[in-house]
Design a protein around this motif. Structure first.
Motif, PDB file in Angstrom:
ATOM      1  N   GLU A  17     -27.998  42.226 -16.470  1.00 55.24           N
ATOM      2  CA  GLU A  17     -26.948  43.197 -16.757  1.00 55.24           C
ATOM      3  C   GLU A  17     -26.233  43.531 -15.457  1.00 55.24           C
ATOM      4  O   GLU A  17     -26.868  43.850 -14.445  1.00 55.24           O
ATOM      5  CB  GLU A  17     -27.549  44.464 -17.372  1.00 55.24           C
ATOM      6  CG  GLU A  17     -28.110  44.242 -18.765  1.00 55.24           C
ATOM      7  CD  GLU A  17     -28.688  45.508 -19.367  1.00 55.24           C
ATOM      8  OE1 GLU A  17     -29.566  46.111 -18.722  1.00 55.24           O
ATOM      9  OE2 GLU A  17     -28.240  45.905 -20.453  1.00 55.24           O
ATOM     10  N   LEU A  18     -24.897  43.451 -15.494  1.00 53.80           N
ATOM     11  CA  LEU A  18     -24.069  43.747 -14.329  1.00 53.80           C
ATOM     12  C   LEU A  18     -23.318  45.050 -14.550  1.00 53.80           C
ATOM     13  O   LEU A  18     -22.788  45.292 -15.644  1.00 53.80           O
ATOM     14  CB  LEU A  18     -23.061  42.619 -14.071  1.00 53.80           C
ATOM     15  CG  LEU A  18     -23.546  41.387 -13.275  1.00 53.80           C
ATOM     16  CD1 LEU A  18     -24.692  40.671 -13.989  1.00 53.80           C
ATOM     17  CD2 LEU A  18     -22.386  40.430 -13.030  1.00 53.80           C
ATOM     18  N   VAL A  19     -23.296  45.887 -13.536  1.00 55.99           N
ATOM     19  CA  VAL A  19     -22.534  47.130 -13.531  1.00 55.99           C
ATOM     20  C   VAL A  19     -21.690  47.141 -12.264  1.00 55.99           C
ATOM     21  O   VAL A  19     -22.184  46.833 -11.173  1.00 55.99           O
ATOM     22  CB  VAL A  19     -23.463  48.366 -13.572  1.00 55.99           C
ATOM     23  CG1 VAL A  19     -22.648  49.653 -13.480  1.00 55.99           C
ATOM     24  CG2 VAL A  19     -24.307  48.357 -14.849  1.00 55.99           C
ATOM     25  N   THR A  54     -19.400  41.470 -22.557  1.00 60.92           N
ATOM     26  CA  THR A  54     -19.001  42.616 -21.742  1.00 60.92           C
ATOM     27  C   THR A  54     -18.916  43.858 -22.614  1.00 60.92           C
ATOM     28  O   THR A  54     -18.629  43.780 -23.819  1.00 60.92           O
ATOM     29  CB  THR A  54     -17.653  42.367 -21.055  1.00 60.92           C
ATOM     30  OG1 THR A  54     -17.313  43.497 -20.235  1.00 60.92           O
ATOM     31  CG2 THR A  54     -16.541  42.137 -22.060  1.00 60.92           C
ATOM     32  N   THR A  55     -19.181  45.006 -21.990  1.00 59.00           N
ATOM     33  CA  THR A  55     -19.060  46.294 -22.690  1.00 59.00           C
ATOM     34  C   THR A  55     -18.032  47.193 -22.023  1.00 59.00           C
ATOM     35  O   THR A  55     -17.887  48.345 -22.402  1.00 59.00           O
ATOM     36  CB  THR A  55     -20.419  47.016 -22.726  1.00 59.00           C
ATOM     37  OG1 THR A  55     -20.918  47.160 -21.384  1.00 59.00           O
ATOM     38  CG2 THR A  55     -21.421  46.230 -23.554  1.00 59.00           C
ATOM     39  N   GLY A  56     -17.320  46.671 -21.028  1.00 56.61           N
ATOM     40  CA  GLY A  56     -16.320  47.469 -20.331  1.00 56.61           C
ATOM     41  C   GLY A  56     -15.999  46.862 -18.982  1.00 56.61           C
ATOM     42  O   GLY A  56     -16.570  45.834 -18.584  1.00 56.61           O
ATOM     43  N   THR A  83     -26.674  37.020  -9.411  1.00 51.77           N
ATOM     44  CA  THR A  83     -25.485  36.914 -10.242  1.00 51.77           C
ATOM     45  C   THR A  83     -24.530  38.066  -9.953  1.00 51.77           C
ATOM     46  O   THR A  83     -24.946  39.206  -9.756  1.00 51.77           O
ATOM     47  CB  THR A  83     -25.883  36.916 -11.727  1.00 51.77           C
ATOM     48  OG1 THR A  83     -26.700  35.768 -11.977  1.00 51.77           O
ATOM     49  CG2 THR A  83     -24.670  36.875 -12.631  1.00 51.77           C
ATOM     50  N   ARG A  84     -23.235  37.773  -9.950  1.00 48.57           N
ATOM     51  CA  ARG A  84     -22.209  38.782  -9.673  1.00 48.57           C
ATOM     52  C   ARG A  84     -20.887  38.304 -10.255  1.00 48.57           C
ATOM     53  O   ARG A  84     -20.765  37.156 -10.703  1.00 48.57           O
ATOM     54  CB  ARG A  84     -22.057  39.007  -8.172  1.00 48.57           C
ATOM     55  CG  ARG A  84     -21.489  37.807  -7.436  1.00 48.57           C
ATOM     56  CD  ARG A  84     -21.430  37.979  -5.926  1.00 48.57           C
ATOM     57  NE  ARG A  84     -20.716  36.868  -5.290  1.00 48.57           N
ATOM     58  CZ  ARG A  84     -21.273  35.700  -4.987  1.00 48.57           C
ATOM     59  NH1 ARG A  84     -22.547  35.477  -5.260  1.00 48.57           N
ATOM     60  NH2 ARG A  84     -20.551  34.748  -4.427  1.00 48.57           N
ATOM     61  N   VAL A  85     -19.891  39.169 -10.217  1.00 50.04           N
ATOM     62  CA  VAL A  85     -18.520  38.795 -10.549  1.00 50.04           C
ATOM     63  C   VAL A  85     -17.649  39.142  -9.348  1.00 50.04           C
ATOM     64  O   VAL A  85     -17.644  40.285  -8.878  1.00 50.04           O
ATOM     65  CB  VAL A  85     -18.015  39.526 -11.806  1.00 50.04           C
ATOM     66  CG1 VAL A  85     -16.516  39.299 -11.995  1.00 50.04           C
ATOM     67  CG2 VAL A  85     -18.773  39.041 -13.044  1.00 50.04           C
ATOM     68  N   ASP A  86     -16.950  38.151  -8.822  1.00 44.87           N
ATOM     69  CA  ASP A  86     -15.999  38.370  -7.724  1.00 44.87           C
ATOM     70  C   ASP A  86     -14.603  38.518  -8.294  1.00 44.87           C
ATOM     71  O   ASP A  86     -14.206  37.747  -9.183  1.00 44.87           O
ATOM     72  CB  ASP A  86     -16.014  37.192  -6.743  1.00 44.87           C
ATOM     73  CG  ASP A  86     -17.194  37.250  -5.776  1.00 44.87           C
ATOM     74  OD1 ASP A  86     -17.853  38.316  -5.720  1.00 44.87           O
ATOM     75  OD2 ASP A  86     -17.450  36.242  -5.101  1.00 44.87           O
ATOM     76  N   VAL A  87     -13.866  39.491  -7.790  1.00 48.86           N
ATOM     77  CA  VAL A  87     -12.476  39.706  -8.192  1.00 48.86           C
ATOM     78  C   VAL A  87     -11.599  39.494  -6.972  1.00 48.86           C
ATOM     79  O   VAL A  87     -11.764  40.176  -5.946  1.00 48.86           O
ATOM     80  CB  VAL A  87     -12.265  41.118  -8.772  1.00 48.86           C
ATOM     81  CG1 VAL A  87     -10.811  41.295  -9.192  1.00 48.86           C
ATOM     82  CG2 VAL A  87     -13.199  41.360  -9.952  1.00 48.86           C
ATOM     83  N   GLN A  89     -18.631  45.494 -16.415  1.00 46.32           N
ATOM     84  CA  GLN A  89     -19.950  45.523 -17.041  1.00 46.32           C
ATOM     85  C   GLN A  89     -20.149  44.248 -17.875  1.00 46.32           C
ATOM     86  O   GLN A  89     -19.389  43.994 -18.812  1.00 46.32           O
ATOM     87  CB  GLN A  89     -20.102  46.759 -17.919  1.00 46.32           C
ATOM     88  CG  GLN A  89     -19.931  48.073 -17.155  1.00 46.32           C
ATOM     89  CD  GLN A  89     -20.143  49.281 -18.050  1.00 46.32           C
ATOM     90  OE1 GLN A  89     -21.139  49.352 -18.770  1.00 46.32           O
ATOM     91  NE2 GLN A  89     -19.215  50.226 -18.001  1.00 46.32           N
ATOM     92  N   TYR A  90     -21.168  43.490 -17.519  1.00 43.77           N
ATOM     93  CA  TYR A  90     -21.408  42.210 -18.183  1.00 43.77           C
ATOM     94  C   TYR A  90     -22.890  42.067 -18.491  1.00 43.77           C
ATOM     95  O   TYR A  90     -23.751  42.600 -17.778  1.00 43.77           O
ATOM     96  CB  TYR A  90     -20.968  41.041 -17.288  1.00 43.77           C
ATOM     97  CG  TYR A  90     -19.499  41.068 -16.936  1.00 43.77           C
ATOM     98  CD1 TYR A  90     -18.560  40.431 -17.738  1.00 43.77           C
ATOM     99  CD2 TYR A  90     -19.045  41.746 -15.801  1.00 43.77           C
ATOM    100  CE1 TYR A  90     -17.214  40.455 -17.421  1.00 43.77           C
ATOM    101  CE2 TYR A  90     -17.699  41.777 -15.475  1.00 43.77           C
ATOM    102  CZ  TYR A  90     -16.785  41.133 -16.291  1.00 43.77           C
ATOM    103  OH  TYR A  90     -15.461  41.171 -15.979  1.00 43.77           O
TER     104      TYR A  90
END
Length: 520
Positions: free
Chosen positions: A120-122, A103-105, A60-64, A108-109
């Motif tokens: 948890e993603l950082v 999300t916490t920032g 799992t990841r987030v692409d921007v 960060q998810y």
């Protein structure tokens, strides 16, 4: 709804998807989550994560990209991040209630799944994977796109890795307890695109080539695979050809789908024998052509089309057999029918097909649909024959019907023989009656635990029922909830007999529909 688990041609879109396993390893001395790590190829991903353009790790990841953020889950599902309200992340087209994202920032998810796992993603990349028993796997990412993975014992002591990687020139070398594998990356001629050319490992004193791949660039920054060979489980070799398809005006680039795949069936590279599968599409296709008149970026262009919109794809193998698949405007499989190459769905010949029906809100988009709209409510397995007397096709259908709650749990299954299985579940808050805990609250707030299963035979009377009732206990210092007791009762002619048993290893807790998982 793209099926990213396909290893070959994905029939809905015509994409060639390949998965290369990296490691499947238990953690925490068999007490933690199993790490299933692989590379998956996506011809519409221009990113290079360290293994060449298009090759994604199944993490799992987030692409921007261009100011837009997209959550990509390990199973390939993709959701555009629209906004953040407090800690809640608003995901585009997310109807399912089988996971939550907060999300916490920035970057960060936290993703909490219905099955109890937490990611948890950082910095937009996965940092920890936590199992329901609170055992963890840690992921470490480095500037040169290398990485290391540790279970919580290794992370606590600072010694050892489940998986680690490093660069040796153009080779991205991944090391596991089973040895090292080198992923050779090369720049494709006349482009700036780095590709995964080969995967090799050492056996004894020799070099064993596990995979090789060749590519063609498209739309300037993407690749598609034209040749894929593997020595895993005998010699496999695919030669893939592509074609462009018609797309709505305004589509930013050409859309390529597979036109044919030649597959080596000899099992050896010394004297290859190929069979060929030819892929074709109906005039209408998954881009919405021809009914979408102008392409719009960032939205689903098909959801506003009439409910009658559908498209189909055909795969014909060795000119001996073809499979016709049809889909609706939500990319959901409507039917699958094998037949002879010269035949059509209404040909006057014996045959079989499978049809799928869904509970959809008419003339509405995705946001108006239920959380289970992608799950079939009826699966029809049909056998058909041609009646020479009436000159008509006759069909016999064996139907299985499903009903679901909002959390994708089956609440009713009606089998082809008329037997009905009804399921009721404890609420997410659990159940306590007169001080007795029948089911603790679900740690993630999901409806997860089966309360009662009732089987009713095909009959005009409600007698002869079989009823299983379940109770659960929470395991201290974990998020685990386990069955504590199963009670069986049989109702016959108005009287009941009860048999109480302890928990069984094969106790069926969560019924799962025998249907294909579909992901956007």
């Amino acid at each position: 709804m793209i099926d990213w688990t396909v290893n070959g041609v994905e029939p809905c879109t015509g994409m060639y998807i390949r998965t290369i396993p990296i490691a499947s390893l238990p953690s925490c001395q068999l007490q933690g989550p199993t790490l299933d790590l692989a590379l998956r190829f996506n011809q519409f991903n221009a990113n290079d994560y360290g293994f060449g353009v298009g090759w994604e790790l199944t993490l799992t990841r987030v692409d921007v990209e261009n100011g837009a953020s997209t959550l990509i889950l390990a199973n390939g599902q993709r959701y555009r991040i629209l906004s953040v309200s407090g800690n809640t992340v608003n995901l585009q087209y997310k109807n399912t209630l089988t996971f939550n994202c907060t999300t916490t920032g920035t970057g960060q998810y936290t993703i909490i799944y219905k099955n109890g796992f937490i990611e948890e993603l950082v910095n937009y990349q996965i940092r920890t994977l936590t199992a329901p028993n609170n055992k963890k796997i840690y992921f470490n990412w480095y500037a040169d796109q290398s990485f290391s993975i540790q279970d919580e014992n290794q992370n606590r002591t600072g010694k050892g890795y489940m998986v680690s990687s490093t660069w040796q020139g153009t080779k991205h070398v991944v090391t596991t307890p089973r040895g090292s594998i080198a992923y050779e990356t090369l720049i494709i001629a006349n482009t700036r695109l780095r590709s995964l050319a080969s995967v090799t490992t050492f056996i004894g004193i020799g070099l064993l080539e596990l995979y090789t791949a060749k590519y063609q660039s498209h739309n300037e920054k993407y690749l598609y695979i034209t040749d894929m060979a593997s020595t895993i489980d005998s010699y496999q070799h695919d030669v893939i050809k592509y074609k462009t398809i018609m797309a709505p005006p305004g589509m930013p680039g050409s859309i390529y789908t597979v036109s044919s795949v030649e597959f080596n069936i000899s099992g050896t590279y010394q004297k290859e024998t190929f069979i060929k599968t030819i892929y074709s599409l109906s005039t209408a296709n998954y881009t919405g052509y021809p009914q979408v008149t102008t392409w719009q970026n960032g939205v689903d262009n098909l959801e506003s089309l009439p409910d009658s919109f559908s498209f189909s794809t055909t795969a014909t193998t060795d000119n001996k057999r073809k499979i016709l698949c049809s889909y609706n405007k939500f990319y959901l499989l409507l039917s699958e029918q094998p037949m002879a190459p010269e035949d059509y769905p209404d040909s006057n010949k014996p045959g079989k097909l499978v049809k799928y029906e869904y509970q959809l809100v008419a003339n509405s988009g995705i946001s108006s649909q239920s959380s289970t709209f992608m799950l079939p409510v009826t699966i029809k397995k049909i056998r058909q024959d041609y009646n020479t007397t009436t000159k008509q096709l006759q069909q016999i259908s064996y139907d299985t019907q499903y009903r679901y709650d909002n959390y994708s749990n089956i609440t009713r299954c009606t089998n082809p023989d008329g037997t009905v299985d009804d399921y009721t579940y404890y609420p997410s808050s659990g159940s306590i009656q007169q001080g007795i805990v029948y089911c603790p609250p679900d740690p993630g707030g999901f409806v997860n635990y089966l309360n009662k299963k009732t089987t009713t035979p095909f009959s005009n009377t409600p007698n002869y029922l079989r009823i299983y009732t379940y109770t659960y206990i929470a395991i201290a210092n974990t998020n685990l909830i386990q069955p504590s007791e199963v009670t069986f009762s049989a109702l016959a002619r108005g009287s009941a007999r009860y048999l109480s048993t302890g928990p069984k290893k094969n106790t069926h807790i969560r019924p799962t529909p025998a249907v294909r998982s579909m992901a956007r």
